[in-house]
Write a protein that holds these residues in place. Sequence first.
Motif, PDB file in Angstrom:
ATOM      1  N   LYS A   2      -2.765  -1.954 -14.912  1.00 13.53           N
ATOM      2  CA  LYS A   2      -1.977  -2.532 -13.836  1.00 13.53           C
ATOM      3  C   LYS A   2      -0.711  -1.716 -13.629  1.00 13.53           C
ATOM      4  N   GLY A   3      -0.217  -1.758 -12.424  1.00 11.03           N
ATOM      5  CA  GLY A   3       1.017  -1.046 -12.107  1.00 11.03           C
ATOM      6  C   GLY A   3       2.229  -1.887 -12.449  1.00 11.03           C
ATOM      7  N   THR A   4       2.518  -2.001 -13.740  1.00  6.07           N
ATOM      8  CA  THR A   4       3.693  -2.746 -14.186  1.00  6.07           C
ATOM      9  C   THR A   4       4.733  -1.770 -14.704  1.00  6.07           C
ATOM     10  N   SER A  56      17.628   1.707 -19.196  1.00  3.54           N
ATOM     11  CA  SER A  56      17.867   1.304 -17.808  1.00  3.54           C
ATOM     12  C   SER A  56      17.416   2.390 -16.829  1.00  3.54           C
ATOM     13  N   ASP A  57      17.539   3.656 -17.218  1.00  2.00           N
ATOM     14  CA  ASP A  57      17.059   4.751 -16.369  1.00  2.00           C
ATOM     15  C   ASP A  57      15.541   4.713 -16.244  1.00  2.00           C
ATOM     16  N   ARG A  58      14.885   4.447 -17.352  1.00  2.00           N
ATOM     17  CA  ARG A  58      13.423   4.368 -17.343  1.00  2.00           C
ATOM     18  C   ARG A  58      12.952   3.185 -16.499  1.00  2.00           C
ATOM     19  N   SER A  59      13.670   2.083 -16.584  1.00  2.00           N
ATOM     20  CA  SER A  59      13.331   0.916 -15.763  1.00  2.00           C
ATOM     21  C   SER A  59      13.537   1.220 -14.283  1.00  2.00           C
ATOM     22  N   ALA A  60      14.606   1.934 -13.959  1.00  2.00           N
ATOM     23  CA  ALA A  60      14.861   2.316 -12.568  1.00  2.00           C
ATOM     24  C   ALA A  60      13.769   3.258 -12.070  1.00  2.00           C
ATOM     25  N   PHE A  61      13.319   4.160 -12.925  1.00  2.00           N
ATOM     26  CA  PHE A  61      12.220   5.059 -12.570  1.00  2.00           C
ATOM     27  C   PHE A  61      10.959   4.252 -12.276  1.00  2.00           C
ATOM     28  N   ALA A  62      10.651   3.295 -13.131  1.00  2.00           N
ATOM     29  CA  ALA A  62       9.455   2.470 -12.947  1.00  2.00           C
ATOM     30  C   ALA A  62       9.546   1.684 -11.637  1.00  2.00           C
ATOM     31  N   ARG A  63      10.714   1.142 -11.323  1.00  2.00           N
ATOM     32  CA  ARG A  63      10.871   0.420 -10.057  1.00  2.00           C
ATOM     33  C   ARG A  63      10.665   1.354  -8.873  1.00  2.00           C
ATOM     34  N   ALA A  64      11.170   2.578  -8.981  1.00  2.00           N
ATOM     35  CA  ALA A  64      10.985   3.553  -7.902  1.00  2.00           C
ATOM     36  C   ALA A  64       9.504   3.897  -7.721  1.00  2.00           C
ATOM     37  N   VAL A  65       8.773   4.005  -8.814  1.00  2.00           N
ATOM     38  CA  VAL A  65       7.334   4.283  -8.733  1.00  2.00           C
ATOM     39  C   VAL A  65       6.608   3.107  -8.089  1.00  2.00           C
ATOM     40  N   LEU A  66       6.980   1.891  -8.447  1.00  2.00           N
ATOM     41  CA  LEU A  66       6.355   0.719  -7.841  1.00  2.00           C
ATOM     42  C   LEU A  66       6.618   0.674  -6.337  1.00  2.00           C
ATOM     43  N   GLU A  67       7.822   1.040  -5.926  1.00  2.00           N
ATOM     44  CA  GLU A  67       8.134   1.115  -4.493  1.00  2.00           C
ATOM     45  C   GLU A  67       7.288   2.186  -3.816  1.00  2.00           C
ATOM     46  N   GLU A  68       7.139   3.315  -4.474  1.00  2.00           N
ATOM     47  CA  GLU A  68       6.313   4.401  -3.942  1.00  2.00           C
ATOM     48  C   GLU A  68       4.875   3.927  -3.752  1.00  2.00           C
ATOM     49  N   LEU A  69       4.354   3.222  -4.730  1.00  2.00           N
ATOM     50  CA  LEU A  69       2.993   2.709  -4.634  1.00  2.00           C
ATOM     51  C   LEU A  69       2.867   1.676  -3.513  1.00  2.00           C
ATOM     52  N   LYS A  70       3.895   0.888  -3.347  1.00  2.00           N
ATOM     53  CA  LYS A  70       3.876  -0.161  -2.328  1.00  2.00           C
ATOM     54  C   LYS A  70       3.825   0.432  -0.920  1.00  2.00           C
ATOM     55  N   TYR A  71       4.596   1.478  -0.682  1.00  2.00           N
ATOM     56  CA  TYR A  71       4.703   2.047   0.654  1.00  2.00           C
ATOM     57  C   TYR A  71       3.763   3.213   0.923  1.00  2.00           C
ATOM     58  N   ARG A  72       3.235   3.789  -0.107  1.00  2.00           N
ATOM     59  CA  ARG A  72       2.347   4.938   0.075  1.00  2.00           C
ATOM     60  C   ARG A  72       1.069   4.678  -0.696  1.00  2.00           C
ATOM     61  N   ARG A  73       0.315   3.736  -0.238  1.00  2.00           N
ATOM     62  CA  ARG A  73      -0.886   3.292  -0.927  1.00  2.00           C
ATOM     63  C   ARG A  73      -1.996   4.325  -0.806  1.00  2.00           C
ATOM     64  N   VAL A  74      -2.600   4.676  -1.934  1.00  2.91           N
ATOM     65  CA  VAL A  74      -3.739   5.593  -1.974  1.00  2.91           C
ATOM     66  C   VAL A  74      -4.973   4.742  -2.211  1.00  2.91           C
ATOM     67  N   PRO A  75      -6.057   4.982  -1.494  1.00  5.94           N
ATOM     68  CA  PRO A  75      -7.267   4.196  -1.714  1.00  5.94           C
ATOM     69  C   PRO A  75      -7.711   4.239  -3.174  1.00  5.94           C
ATOM     70  N   GLU A  76      -8.088   3.102  -3.698  1.00  7.12           N
ATOM     71  CA  GLU A  76      -8.476   2.999  -5.105  1.00  7.12           C
ATOM     72  C   GLU A  76      -9.708   3.834  -5.422  1.00  7.12           C
ATOM     73  N   GLU A  77     -10.611   3.989  -4.454  1.00  5.69           N
ATOM     74  CA  GLU A  77     -11.841   4.721  -4.739  1.00  5.69           C
ATOM     75  C   GLU A  77     -11.656   6.222  -4.665  1.00  5.69           C
ATOM     76  N   ALA A  78     -10.475   6.686  -4.285  1.00  3.73           N
ATOM     77  CA  ALA A  78     -10.231   8.118  -4.206  1.00  3.73           C
ATOM     78  C   ALA A  78     -10.345   8.735  -5.597  1.00  3.73           C
ATOM     79  N   THR A  79     -10.994   9.852  -5.683  1.00  8.87           N
ATOM     80  CA  THR A  79     -11.128  10.521  -6.964  1.00  8.87           C
ATOM     81  C   THR A  79     -10.356  11.815  -6.933  1.00  8.87           C
TER      82      THR A  79
END
Length: 83
Positions: A2-4, A56-79
């Motif tokens: 999961k993307g946590t 806190s920097d690592r947590s901020a990085f993770a939040r930024a990645v989650l935002e990236e995933l939210k707005y730039r969704r890649v199809p799950e079946e893409a290989t």
Amino acid sequence: MKGTSNNIISLWFGADTPIRQFKIERNRPLWSACQRVSQVFVAPSGALTPDQYRKSDRSAFARAVLEELKYRRVPEEATYELV
């Protein structure tokens, strides 16, 4: 996987092991988002390298990645092929 926040932190900042490599192969969209974010991410603490990041920097990085995933969704079946 999961993307946590915890999963992103362990995937990106974890030690390079065979298990981590397997997780990277199985979670290419998540790994790609981490790579894109790492190119523009500036740590809130001012640390220059990921080795110096605070929790806190690592947590901020993770939040930024989650935002990236939210707005730039890649199809799950893409290989992807590792180069």
